[in-house]
Write a protein that holds these residues in place. Structure first.
Motif: not given
Length: 264
Positions: A91-97, A188-193
């Motif tokens: 329910p809370v989107p990750d800031d690393r998307l 998709f994730p960024n590199f760290a994610m």
């Protein structure tokens, strides 16, 4: 190895019928039983309750049955693709998307507003590779139908609190980030994610004993913005963390992967 030249069985099954599937694979002289899609969501690799009501313990029991019959056991996933029902999104989107780009809000908005003004339409107007039309503002995901082509640039007919997130008020100047998506209805994730996703996958493999996967959708790693390096790192991150031998194939081979892949 001649092992990797042999065929394997791809099918859909669960805890209740794995014995039957193992028998078929054994009778056919195949080297592995490979589940075509056991996951309810990619990212955290949550198993489907209808097929594996016992969760990862049920998957491990299925793997153990295959091993006892002299077979390997595989599962299919799509590398770093993130389903819209995964905890990385709801329910809370990750800031690393991963974002294609962003703009800022020109005005304050409340939690019900359906038309949202942004300073630039640059990243929102692209239609060719824009399947989910999703914007992240703070901890809210918002889907829009279209964007105006002349100022004031406005995201039209917005669905607030998309994908189970919470609609909320936002202020002028807040960043509106356009999420990178795909025709498979994923983010998709960024590199760290992405490196965390690889750790999640390795943890699943270690917990269940699954020893056969494909880095299918391997090109999804390009979404991190790190080019071919990201493809190599994803496969290496998984293989470095898995504590047993892992047969693996790929949907795309680059110059690093060739020496760690089992087959193509």
């Amino acid at each position: 190895s001649p092992l990797f030249e042999r065929s394997y069985m791809i099918s859909s099954f669960g805890e209740a019928d794995v014995d039957e599937m193992v028998a078929y694979a054994k009778r056919a002289g195949l080297f592995s039983l490979y589940h075509e899609g056991p996951f309810k969501s990619w990212g955290h690799f949550v198993l489907r309750e209808d097929q594996f009501p016992s969760g990862r313990a049920g998957m491990k029991a299925a793997v153990d049955k295959a091993r006892a019959a002299g077979l390997h056991f595989g599962v299919h996933t799509l590398t770093n693709f993130i389903n819209t029902n995964d905890p990385y999104v709801t329910p809370v989107p990750d800031d690393r998307l991963s974002l294609t780009g962003s703009s800022t809000l020109t005005n304050d908005i409340d939690a019900r507003q359906k038309d949202i003004e942004v300073r630039s339409a640059e990243y929102f107007s692209e239609q060719k590779e824009n399947y989910l039309h999703t914007v992240k503002i703070g901890k809210e995901l918002i889907r829009y139908k279209s964007v105006t082509t002349t100022p004031p640039f406005t995201l039209l007919d917005c669905q607030r609190g998309a994908f189970g997130t919470t609609a909320s008020a936002h202020q002028a100047g807040d960043i509106a980030g356009k999420l990178l998506d795909h025709s498979y209805q994923v983010f998709f994730p960024n590199f760290a994610m992405q490196r965390e996703v690889a750790t999640n996958l390795a943890a699943f493999l270690n917990e269940t004993g699954v020893d056969h996967i494909d880095f299918d959708g391997h090109e999804g790693a390009l979404a991190s913005g790190q080019g071919d390096y990201a493809l190599a790192v994803f496969a290496k991150d998984v293989l470095d963390q898995v504590t047993h031998d892992l047969i693996n194939g790929t949907s795309i081979s680059k110059t690093f992967y060739w020496h760690i892949g089992s087959y193509y």
